[in-house]
Design an enzyme around this catalytic site. Structure first.
Site, mmCIF file in Angstrom:
data_model
loop_
_atom_site.group_PDB
_atom_site.id
_atom_site.type_symbol
_atom_site.label_atom_id
_atom_site.label_comp_id
_atom_site.label_asym_id
_atom_site.label_seq_id
_atom_site.Cartn_x
_atom_site.Cartn_y
_atom_site.Cartn_z
ATOM 1 N N CYS A 15 0.845 -1.204 0.000
ATOM 2 C CA CYS A 15 0.000 0.000 0.000
ATOM 3 C C CYS A 15 0.871 1.242 0.000
ATOM 4 O O CYS A 15 2.098 1.172 0.106
ATOM 5 C CB CYS A 15 -0.949 0.021 1.200
ATOM 6 S SG CYS A 15 -0.106 0.306 2.761
ATOM 7 N N CYS A 18 3.168 1.736 2.847
ATOM 8 C CA CYS A 18 4.386 0.916 2.735
ATOM 9 C C CYS A 18 5.486 1.725 2.043
ATOM 10 O O CYS A 18 6.650 1.705 2.462
ATOM 11 C CB CYS A 18 4.129 -0.348 1.923
ATOM 12 S SG CYS A 18 2.933 -1.474 2.618
ATOM 13 N N ASP A 425 11.885 26.963 -31.620
ATOM 14 C CA ASP A 425 13.089 27.208 -32.404
ATOM 15 C C ASP A 425 12.709 27.035 -33.882
ATOM 16 O O ASP A 425 11.749 26.334 -34.198
ATOM 17 C CB ASP A 425 14.164 26.198 -31.992
ATOM 18 C CG ASP A 425 15.391 26.285 -32.870
ATOM 19 O OD1 ASP A 425 15.903 27.396 -33.041
ATOM 20 O OD2 ASP A 425 15.826 25.233 -33.379
#
Length: 738
Positions: A15, A18, A425
């Site tokens: 989870c 954790c 550019d």
């Protein structure tokens, strides 16, 4: 102090809490400067001082709290996939058996409460569900508790453990309650079904999470496992990991090219669509570059290995996608903090619920206090909260990869939807970045003279000037072939000259024509001036008597550029073009591309200053470029986008790379960002709302009004489904149209 940064797969996380636990342990390890853990793709990045920390020490630290770190770099993905598959198979078996044993317990608890020995049967069926099929919850909770931490397993352990022990006591010693005038209820079905439902939810999560990383697996599938190397004139088959730079490699028809290199002998056509997105194979001859993961078509050839292992373009692409899927969006950092404190807060609410019920619960105070506190523990779910952002980010990045948009980090994906100014550019971004012939204007009457075309081709094929290749490619379209040129001479900064038959011919600029006093027709002069105004470079083809033709060469605007720029403008985004080219050329390109705001004669530092200027106006700026000269501006921009055919430095600095160098990918990237952020917000809304509504209901807030108490079994089902719904909502991004 010199540090290194590495990414490691993490095993056994169940989870979001954790992930917080693993991250905090890694950060506290000796020698670690910074660390981050991503629950969704089960990985951790660690920046550490190699003099003070080693991967083995980091692995030991993570193992101390019940998780594992894969430190075998050569086989990390195989180990991770094998471990995940083993985990999935084991989880599947546990879920099936927990469900099989839970079903009769539910039937007895719901419909045959008073059957003889029903409680004992339920207890015997529930015991293996709790003690064996749900043992991982208890083991992980114990390991967390040893380090003063709590996570989702802590909630499951407390809720099911208390429910089972309470029910077992009531089954074995019902007289204790009978003497107090209370019926001894049992909740074996709640304990068993909670384990079964949460296991099912985790199983579905694992399945869904494996789908979100499919883009990585597809990219990895492009790498061949073995390669044929020519050593001392003999062919040997080696693992691709054993290939070294300067090895000569043989590629046969239909085979994948294993590493990056340059062709030495032979020729073929190669499918480079995985890099360029273009469906047509590219011809490869001596001195042409080839790239790992591309597919050889018909011919065989040998090439010299140049970039191997993690240095190949394919490896860079894979690494970019992995880092992107493992990076955290800014909103995720807040979610992680919430997940870290969520479990202790829920335990506190559970204890408070128990106390309040004991004080105000009346005759059944203890029973209701126990049931409601257990239900609070069951229904609270940090998993949905923890999965809300990373699953959406992972799917969004995977969707980008499918559309030839490589996203380096989650922050750029989350920020892109806010872009209101974009700088392009010119060369290689709006334009093709390579010169091509846009027009050849012949002297009247010479248009179809094949001999003159042959002479022009013959002169240019011997020229070393970059523009000569454009003329050669144009004449090749008409199947023009070379003739014999005598007395060939290259004149620096002017052009070339040579003799065909008895006549001397010239190809070059205006200065070459003037120096040799060659007349030029007035109509051709007018045409040349007009072509120059349209951003063309004009060269002349002449004999000693007259100019025979003028050739206009330009860096053509990409066919898709005007439409892409129009789409950006329709999205309310200001579009700017910056170029180091002259004002006349810049104006012509800007006009043809549909850009209304441009700046010419721009130095690299000037581009970065222009980005800062827009940022000072509170604009969120995206910079799109392809060259080393763009890298400073790319680094300064809020969102930086590199063209896939550009320089390595530009791609390293940029947060996004367009593999096909097609500007139409930019509106797609912005749409993807908007849809991903919308999905994150939906996920967070439902995760928060679920807990805000679910926890008070579990605590029994409605009991005083209508006598409603939430069944712990229903709470367990809702908790599991909340996580699945978040992941499923994220997976909807896969089918979205960009």
């Amino acid at each position: 102090m010199s540090t290194i940064k590495k990414t490691f797969p993490v095993l056994e996380m169940t989870c979001a809490a954790c992930a917080v636990s693993v991250e905090s342990m890694l950060k506290s390890a000796a020698g670690v400067q910074a660390a981050g853990v991503n629950f969704a793709n089960q990985s951790a990045w660690v920046e550490y001082d190699p003099a003070l920390a080693t991967p083995e020490n980091l692995q030991k630290t993570v193992r101390s709290i019940g998780y594992d770190l894969v430190i075998d770099e050569a086989n990390s993905n195989e180990i991770k996939e094998a471990a995940q598959q083993d985990h999935y198979n084991a989880l599947k078996q546990r879920t099936i058996w927990a469900s099989v044993l839970s079903l009769p317990v539910v039937i007895i608890g719901m419909f045959f409460m008073n059957m003889p020995y029903g409680n004992y049967i339920s207890m015997l069926l529930t015991l293996p569900v709790i003690a064996w099929f749900g043992r991982s919850f208890f083991i992980n909770a114990y390991k967390q508790a040893r380090h003063g931490k709590a996570n989702m397993d802590t909630l499951v352990t407390l809720s099911t453990g208390i429910a089972f022990l309470f029910s077992a006591f009531n089954t074995i010693n019902p007289a204790f309650w009978h003497e107090r005038g209370i019926h001894p209820h049992v909740y074996f079905e709640a304990a068993a079904v909670i384990i079964a439902f949460i296991s099912l939810g985790k199983l579905l999560e694992e399945k869904a999470k494996s789908n979100t990383s499919s883009a990585i697996k597809k990219l990895m599938g492009l790498q061949p496992k073995t390669v044929r190397v020519i050593i001392d004139g003999k062919e040997q088959e080696l693992p691709v990991a054993a290939v070294q730079p300067n090895h000569i490699i043989l590629v046969r028809p239909g085979e994948k090219i294993p590493v990056d290199g340059i062709v030495t002998t032979g020729a073929s056509f190669v499918d480079e669509s995985m890099i360029t997105g273009e469906p047509l194979p590219v011809q490869k001859e001596k001195n042409n570059k080839v790239f790992a993961g591309t597919v050889n078509q018909k011919g065989s050839f040998q090439f010299l290995a140049q970039k191997v292992g993690n240095d190949t373009m394919l490896a860079h692409i894979i690494k970019m996608v992995q880092e992107a899927q493992g990076s955290k969006a800014p909103v995720q950092k807040l979610v992680d903090k919430i997940a870290g404190i969520f479990v202790p807060v829920v335990i506190g609410i559970s204890i408070l619920t128990f106390i309040v019920w004991m004080m105000a619960g009346g005759d059944n105070a203890f029973t209701n206090a126990l049931i409601t506190s257990v239900t609070v523990l069951v229904i609270a779910c940090p998993c949905a909260l923890g999965l809300a952002t990373p699953t959406a980010i992972m799917v969004g990045i995977g969707k980008g990869a499918e559309n030839n948009i490589l996203i380096k980090d989650a922050e750029s994906l989350e920020l892109s939807y806010k872009v209101d100014a974009i700088i392009l550019d010119k060369t290689g971004t709006i334009t093709e970045g390579k010169p091509v012939v846009s027009k050849i204007v012949w002297l009247p009457g010479k248009e179809n003279d094949r001999e003159l075309q042959q002479i022009l081709y013959s002169l240019e094929i011997q020229s070393e000037h970059p523009l000569a290749e454009a003329v050669i490619q144009e004449l090749k379209k008409d199947q023009v072939t070379a003739g014999e040129i005598k007395q060939f001479e290259s004149i620096t900064a002017r052009g070339v000259t040579g003799v065909f038959g008895a006549t001397r011919y010239y190809v070059g600029n205006k200065e070459l024509i003037i120096e040799n006093k060659i007349p030029i027709d007035a109509a051709l002069v007018k045409q040349a001036e007009h072509l120059q105004q349209q951003a063309n470079t004009v060269i002349c083809f002449a004999n000693q008597q007259q100019v025979l033709a003028i050739i206009a060469i330009a860096d053509k605007i990409k066919a898709s550029s005007p439409n892409a720029i129009k789409q950006l403008q329709q999205m309310g985004i200001e579009v700017y073009m910056l170029t180091g080219d002259n004002e006349q050329t810049a104006a012509a390109v800007a006009s043809a591309a549909g850009v209304t705001q441009f700046v010419a004669g721009m130095l690299p530092s000037g581009k970065a200053d222009f980005v800062k200027k827009l940022q000072q106006q509170n604009k969120v700026v995206a910079m799109v470029g392809d060259g080393i000269n763009d890298s400073q501006a790319l680094a300064q921009a809020d969102v930086s986008i590199a063209m896939g055919k550009g320089s390595d430095i530009a791609m390293d600095v940029a947060k996004m790379t367009l593999i096909t160098s097609d500007l139409q990918s930019i509106p797609k990237a912005l749409v993807l960002s908007r849809k991903t952020v919308r999905t994150i917000r939906q996920n967070l809304f439902w995760a928060f709302i679920y807990n805000l509504i679910g926890i008070p209901l579990a605590a029994g807030i409605l009991y005083a009004f209508n006598g409603f108490l939430l069944n712990p079994m229903i709470a367990g089902a809702a908790m599991a489904l909340s996580s699945v719904s978040v992941v499923t909502n994220s997976l909807r991004l896969k089918t979205t149209h960009l």
